[in-house]
Design a protein around this motif. Structure first.
Motif, short mmCIF file in Angstrom:
data_model
loop_
_atom_site.label_atom_id
_atom_site.label_comp_id
_atom_site.label_asym_id
_atom_site.label_seq_id
_atom_site.Cartn_x
_atom_site.Cartn_y
_atom_site.Cartn_z
N PRO A 87 0.83 -1.21 0.00
CA PRO A 87 0.00 0.00 0.00
C PRO A 87 0.86 1.26 0.00
O PRO A 87 2.02 1.25 0.44
N LYS A 88 0.31 2.34 -0.47
CA LYS A 88 0.98 3.62 -0.40
C LYS A 88 1.25 3.96 1.07
O LYS A 88 0.39 3.80 1.92
N HIS A 125 3.41 2.37 2.99
CA HIS A 125 3.97 1.21 3.70
C HIS A 125 5.48 1.38 3.87
O HIS A 125 6.15 2.00 3.02
N GLU A 167 7.88 0.75 1.01
CA GLU A 167 7.68 1.51 -0.23
C GLU A 167 8.98 2.11 -0.77
O GLU A 167 9.15 2.22 -1.99
N HIS A 211 -7.16 -4.87 -4.92
CA HIS A 211 -7.92 -3.78 -4.31
C HIS A 211 -7.79 -3.75 -2.79
O HIS A 211 -7.83 -2.68 -2.18
N VAL A 267 -5.03 -4.57 -1.19
CA VAL A 267 -3.73 -3.92 -0.98
C VAL A 267 -3.86 -2.42 -1.19
O VAL A 267 -3.37 -1.62 -0.39
N ALA A 268 -4.54 -2.03 -2.26
CA ALA A 268 -4.71 -0.59 -2.53
C ALA A 268 -5.44 0.12 -1.40
O ALA A 268 -5.17 1.30 -1.12
N SER A 269 -6.33 -0.59 -0.71
CA SER A 269 -7.08 0.02 0.39
C SER A 269 -6.24 0.17 1.64
O SER A 269 -6.66 0.83 2.60
N GLY A 270 -5.05 -0.48 1.67
CA GLY A 270 -4.16 -0.36 2.81
C GLY A 270 -4.20 -1.53 3.77
O GLY A 270 -3.61 -1.48 4.84
N ILE A 300 0.09 -6.37 2.38
CA ILE A 300 0.89 -6.49 1.17
C ILE A 300 0.57 -7.83 0.52
O ILE A 300 -0.09 -8.69 1.09
N PHE A 351 -0.94 1.32 -5.76
CA PHE A 351 0.00 0.75 -4.79
C PHE A 351 1.40 0.80 -5.39
O PHE A 351 1.58 1.15 -6.58
#
Length: 309
Positions: free
Chosen positions: A170-171, A173, A176, A234, A236-239, A242, A258
């Motif tokens: 996720p953004k 993390h 990242e 989706h 993962v994108a929601s946070g 991973i 992500f």
């Protein structure tokens, strides 16, 4: 004994119902039932247990039906040899694909086949490897696109492509900002995996032994699972967590959802293969299919390799 009678018993064995088998063979139920009874009398053996609504093939019937399938395939081969000049690229090809390949391969594959084999439409079935294999052995499918490991008696496999796995986070993390990730690092994280029974879950765990060990210790109650790759993307994108996905499931626009990070060194990967019965009668159709897969692959992999991390 006739080929028609053999087709009838194969249909009943597959449908487990005389009415459905008759409809499949485009005859009336009495016609089919009389023909099968005649064959049983000729062979002096009962092929089906008719004591319930759900028809069960007897032990002797199982062996005879299996042989009947082989006889029918050989009969089809005779027809093929008799009309060798016919275009093998005409007529539908029945293709099975596993869930983790179909959505990402089919759009490009179909566009490629439109150019090289415009008169060979695809009849498609998405399912789990085991179910697809049973359909292939019955003759309900002509070929499969599945992932290794895959080995079945009487089934030939040809490699199509290898694709690496990538870690998606996720953004925000803490992974990242890393350039690469090791399998050992994954073992310290809660990793989203596909549900049990999906071959890609097994491939990810086989590639990351430390993660597999932790899964065994913690058990399913502590494992985050998704029913499909798209669902995992989706989540993962929601946070939520991973995950690890194959390159073909990633697109150039995913960086907005992500971050995509490669593995350090030689990346874990999976091999996707074409599988078909050894005596399948349309080799040129399989060749066209294989070439279409190769020509439709794998610009997405190149993009991810260039832009991951």
């Amino acid at each position: 004994m006739t080929l028609t009678e053999l087709r009838y018993i194969v249909a009943v064995a597959q449908e487990r119902h005389f009415g459905r088998a008759a409809r499949r063979c485009f005859v009336s139920q009495p016609t089919l039932s009389i023909a099968i009874k005649k064959l049983e009398e000729e062979l002096a053996v009962s092929l089906f247990d008719r004591s319930s609504n759900d028809i069960i093939t007897t032990e002797a019937g199982e062996r005879i039906v299996a042989q009947a399938r082989r006889v029918l395939e050989e009969a089809d081969m005779i027809k093929h040899l008799a009309s060798e000049e016919q275009n093998e690229l005409e007529g539908a090809l029945k293709l099975g694909l596993i869930f983790t390949v179909a959505p990402y391969l089919l759009p490009k594959l179909i566009l490629s086949l439109r150019k090289t084999a415009p008169n060979m439409p695809l009849m498609l079935d998405e399912n789990y490897t085991q179910i697809l294999t049973e359909s292939l052995k019955r003759g309900d499918l002509d070929a499969l696109i599945v992932a290794e490991p895959y080995q079945e008696p009487g089934i030939v496999t040809e490699p199509l492509y290898d694709e690496p796995f990538f870690v998606i986070v996720p953004k925000g993390h803490h992974f990242e900002e890393l350039d690469t990730i090791t399998p050992e690092m994954l073992s310290q994280e809660q990793v989203l995996l596909l549900t049990e029974g999906n071959c890609m879950r097994d491939q990810v765990l086989a590639s990351c032994s430390e993660l597999a060990s932790r899964q065994k210790i913690q058990g399913l109650t502590n494992t985050l699972q998704g029913s499909s790759i798209n669902t995992i993307r989706h989540m993962v994108a929601s946070g939520l967590s991973i995950s690890v996905l194959p390159a073909t499931a990633l697109t150039e626009n995913d960086h907005m959802l992500f971050s995509i990070i490669p593995f350090e060194g030689e990346a874990p990967h999976r091999r996707v293969v074409l599988a078909y019965r050894r005596n399948f009668v349309r080799p040129k159709a399989l060749s066209a299919l294989r070439q279409a897969v190769l020509t439709s692959q794998l610009n997405g992999v190149d993009f991810i390799n260039e832009n991951a991390g």
